[in-house]
Design a protein around this motif. Structure first.
Motif, PDB file in Angstrom:
ATOM      1  N   ILE A   6       0.862  -1.180   0.000  1.00  0.00           N
ATOM      2  CA  ILE A   6       0.000   0.000   0.000  1.00  0.00           C
ATOM      3  C   ILE A   6       0.897   1.227   0.000  1.00  0.00           C
ATOM      4  O   ILE A   6       1.738   1.380   0.892  1.00  0.00           O
ATOM      5  CB  ILE A   6      -0.925   0.012   1.230  1.00  0.00           C
ATOM      6  CG1 ILE A   6      -1.774  -1.264   1.253  1.00  0.00           C
ATOM      7  CG2 ILE A   6      -1.793   1.266   1.240  1.00  0.00           C
ATOM      8  CD1 ILE A   6      -2.479  -1.519   2.569  1.00  0.00           C
ATOM      9  N   GLN A   8       0.954   5.430  -0.140  1.00  0.00           N
ATOM     10  CA  GLN A   8       0.264   6.703  -0.016  1.00  0.00           C
ATOM     11  C   GLN A   8       1.223   7.764  -0.536  1.00  0.00           C
ATOM     12  O   GLN A   8       2.332   7.879  -0.011  1.00  0.00           O
ATOM     13  CB  GLN A   8      -0.107   6.976   1.431  1.00  0.00           C
ATOM     14  CG  GLN A   8      -1.028   5.924   2.011  1.00  0.00           C
ATOM     15  CD  GLN A   8      -1.317   6.186   3.461  1.00  0.00           C
ATOM     16  OE1 GLN A   8      -2.296   6.835   3.789  1.00  0.00           O
ATOM     17  NE2 GLN A   8      -0.453   5.700   4.331  1.00  0.00           N
ATOM     18  N   LYS A  10       2.264  11.712  -1.980  1.00  0.00           N
ATOM     19  CA  LYS A  10       2.065  13.167  -2.022  1.00  0.00           C
ATOM     20  C   LYS A  10       2.933  13.676  -3.161  1.00  0.00           C
ATOM     21  O   LYS A  10       4.165  13.586  -3.100  1.00  0.00           O
ATOM     22  CB  LYS A  10       2.475  13.805  -0.687  1.00  0.00           C
ATOM     23  CG  LYS A  10       2.267  15.294  -0.647  1.00  0.00           C
ATOM     24  CD  LYS A  10       0.801  15.611  -0.583  1.00  0.00           C
ATOM     25  CE  LYS A  10       0.574  17.108  -0.362  1.00  0.00           C
ATOM     26  NZ  LYS A  10      -0.815  17.469  -0.543  1.00  0.00           N
ATOM     27  N   GLU A  40      -6.595   8.630  -7.185  1.00  0.00           N
ATOM     28  CA  GLU A  40      -6.158   9.972  -6.813  1.00  0.00           C
ATOM     29  C   GLU A  40      -7.245  10.741  -6.069  1.00  0.00           C
ATOM     30  O   GLU A  40      -7.021  11.870  -5.657  1.00  0.00           O
ATOM     31  CB  GLU A  40      -5.689  10.751  -8.048  1.00  0.00           C
ATOM     32  CG  GLU A  40      -4.386  10.214  -8.582  1.00  0.00           C
ATOM     33  CD  GLU A  40      -3.657  11.192  -9.479  1.00  0.00           C
ATOM     34  OE1 GLU A  40      -3.912  12.401  -9.405  1.00  0.00           O
ATOM     35  OE2 GLU A  40      -2.807  10.716 -10.256  1.00  0.00           O
ATOM     36  N   VAL A  44     -12.394   9.893   1.736  1.00  0.00           N
ATOM     37  CA  VAL A  44     -11.921   9.848   3.117  1.00  0.00           C
ATOM     38  C   VAL A  44     -13.143   9.814   4.032  1.00  0.00           C
ATOM     39  O   VAL A  44     -13.933  10.757   4.055  1.00  0.00           O
ATOM     40  CB  VAL A  44     -11.016  11.057   3.447  1.00  0.00           C
ATOM     41  CG1 VAL A  44     -10.574  11.009   4.903  1.00  0.00           C
ATOM     42  CG2 VAL A  44      -9.808  11.088   2.516  1.00  0.00           C
ATOM     43  N   TRP A  49      -6.374  12.961   5.621  1.00  0.00           N
ATOM     44  CA  TRP A  49      -5.536  12.190   4.718  1.00  0.00           C
ATOM     45  C   TRP A  49      -4.791  13.182   3.832  1.00  0.00           C
ATOM     46  O   TRP A  49      -5.327  13.677   2.845  1.00  0.00           O
ATOM     47  CB  TRP A  49      -6.384  11.226   3.887  1.00  0.00           C
ATOM     48  CG  TRP A  49      -5.578  10.232   3.124  1.00  0.00           C
ATOM     49  CD1 TRP A  49      -4.857   9.196   3.636  1.00  0.00           C
ATOM     50  CD2 TRP A  49      -5.382  10.179   1.713  1.00  0.00           C
ATOM     51  NE1 TRP A  49      -4.236   8.497   2.626  1.00  0.00           N
ATOM     52  CE2 TRP A  49      -4.546   9.085   1.439  1.00  0.00           C
ATOM     53  CE3 TRP A  49      -5.839  10.941   0.650  1.00  0.00           C
ATOM     54  CZ2 TRP A  49      -4.159   8.734   0.147  1.00  0.00           C
ATOM     55  CZ3 TRP A  49      -5.447  10.595  -0.628  1.00  0.00           C
ATOM     56  CH2 TRP A  49      -4.614   9.497  -0.870  1.00  0.00           C
ATOM     57  N   HIS A  51      -2.578  13.130   1.536  1.00  0.00           N
ATOM     58  CA  HIS A  51      -1.899  12.582   0.369  1.00  0.00           C
ATOM     59  C   HIS A  51      -2.694  12.877  -0.895  1.00  0.00           C
ATOM     60  O   HIS A  51      -3.827  13.354  -0.838  1.00  0.00           O
ATOM     61  CB  HIS A  51      -1.690  11.072   0.537  1.00  0.00           C
ATOM     62  CG  HIS A  51      -0.948  10.724   1.786  1.00  0.00           C
ATOM     63  ND1 HIS A  51       0.405  10.903   1.926  1.00  0.00           N
ATOM     64  CD2 HIS A  51      -1.385  10.239   2.969  1.00  0.00           C
ATOM     65  CE1 HIS A  51       0.782  10.529   3.138  1.00  0.00           C
ATOM     66  NE2 HIS A  51      -0.284  10.122   3.789  1.00  0.00           N
ATOM     67  N   ASP A  52      -2.093  12.565  -2.046  1.00  0.00           N
ATOM     68  CA  ASP A  52      -2.743  12.802  -3.328  1.00  0.00           C
ATOM     69  C   ASP A  52      -3.181  11.528  -4.033  1.00  0.00           C
ATOM     70  O   ASP A  52      -3.996  11.580  -4.950  1.00  0.00           O
ATOM     71  CB  ASP A  52      -1.787  13.558  -4.271  1.00  0.00           C
ATOM     72  CG  ASP A  52      -1.433  14.931  -3.746  1.00  0.00           C
ATOM     73  OD1 ASP A  52      -2.338  15.650  -3.292  1.00  0.00           O
ATOM     74  OD2 ASP A  52      -0.237  15.282  -3.784  1.00  0.00           O
ATOM     75  N   LYS A  53      -2.624  10.393  -3.633  1.00  0.00           N
ATOM     76  CA  LYS A  53      -2.931   9.143  -4.339  1.00  0.00           C
ATOM     77  C   LYS A  53      -2.681   7.959  -3.419  1.00  0.00           C
ATOM     78  O   LYS A  53      -1.762   7.978  -2.606  1.00  0.00           O
ATOM     79  CB  LYS A  53      -2.056   9.025  -5.592  1.00  0.00           C
ATOM     80  CG  LYS A  53      -2.358   7.824  -6.463  1.00  0.00           C
ATOM     81  CD  LYS A  53      -1.572   7.868  -7.762  1.00  0.00           C
ATOM     82  CE  LYS A  53      -1.984   6.736  -8.680  1.00  0.00           C
ATOM     83  NZ  LYS A  53      -1.317   6.830  -9.979  1.00  0.00           N
ATOM     84  N   LEU A  54      -3.486   6.919  -3.604  1.00  0.00           N
ATOM     85  CA  LEU A  54      -3.292   5.658  -2.911  1.00  0.00           C
ATOM     86  C   LEU A  54      -3.193   4.555  -3.958  1.00  0.00           C
ATOM     87  O   LEU A  54      -3.975   4.535  -4.906  1.00  0.00           O
ATOM     88  CB  LEU A  54      -4.464   5.349  -1.976  1.00  0.00           C
ATOM     89  CG  LEU A  54      -4.269   4.044  -1.220  1.00  0.00           C
ATOM     90  CD1 LEU A  54      -4.379   4.270   0.258  1.00  0.00           C
ATOM     91  CD2 LEU A  54      -5.217   2.994  -1.708  1.00  0.00           C
ATOM     92  N   ALA A  87       6.465   9.339  -0.417  1.00  0.00           N
ATOM     93  CA  ALA A  87       5.621   8.159  -0.249  1.00  0.00           C
ATOM     94  C   ALA A  87       5.765   7.539   1.128  1.00  0.00           C
ATOM     95  O   ALA A  87       6.842   7.536   1.716  1.00  0.00           O
ATOM     96  CB  ALA A  87       5.972   7.122  -1.315  1.00  0.00           C
ATOM     97  N   THR A  88       4.651   7.013   1.588  1.00  0.00           N
ATOM     98  CA  THR A  88       4.632   6.081   2.708  1.00  0.00           C
ATOM     99  C   THR A  88       4.204   4.756   2.095  1.00  0.00           C
ATOM    100  O   THR A  88       3.139   4.684   1.459  1.00  0.00           O
ATOM    101  CB  THR A  88       3.623   6.512   3.784  1.00  0.00           C
ATOM    102  OG1 THR A  88       3.989   7.794   4.277  1.00  0.00           O
ATOM    103  CG2 THR A  88       3.584   5.503   4.928  1.00  0.00           C
TER     104      THR A  88
END
Length: 99
Positions: A6, A8, A10, A40, A44, A49, A51-54, A87-88
């Motif tokens: 996964i 996440q 930005k 994108e 939520v 959250w 971020h910009d995309k998962l 990224a995470t």
């Protein structure tokens, strides 16, 4: 055991991330993974959250994920991902009920 990767993201440089995205499937097709989600605009439901995309992928096991993420093709294009987004990234074990 199935594992899920996964990410996440930005975005910091859309052009660099775009280069990564354009080449991603060529590298990914060689793996045993499955792309499950790339969104994108996730909905939520609770909390913040930032971020910009998962992105979520599944792999048969951790060795399969490592084979993909350490492959020469992916290592080469990942430079643009790292330049284009903070990224995470999590690797999560699938659930196997006891019994």
């Amino acid at each position: 055991m199935t594992v899920y990767a996964i990410a996440q993201l930005k975005m910091t440089d859309r052009a660099a991330y775009g280069r990564y995205q354009a080449r991603f499937f060529d590298a990914f097709r060689k793996s045993s993974g499955r792309l499950l989600a790339a969104d994108e605009h996730p909905h939520v439901l609770e909390g913040a959250w930032p971020h910009d995309k998962l992105v979520m992928m599944s792999f048969p096991d951790e060795a399969a994920f490592l084979a993909f993420s350490n492959s020469p093709d992916y290592v080469e294009i990942s430079q643009d991902r790292k330049a284009g987004a903070k990224a995470t990234v999590l690797l999560v074990k699938g659930f196997a009920p006891a019994g």
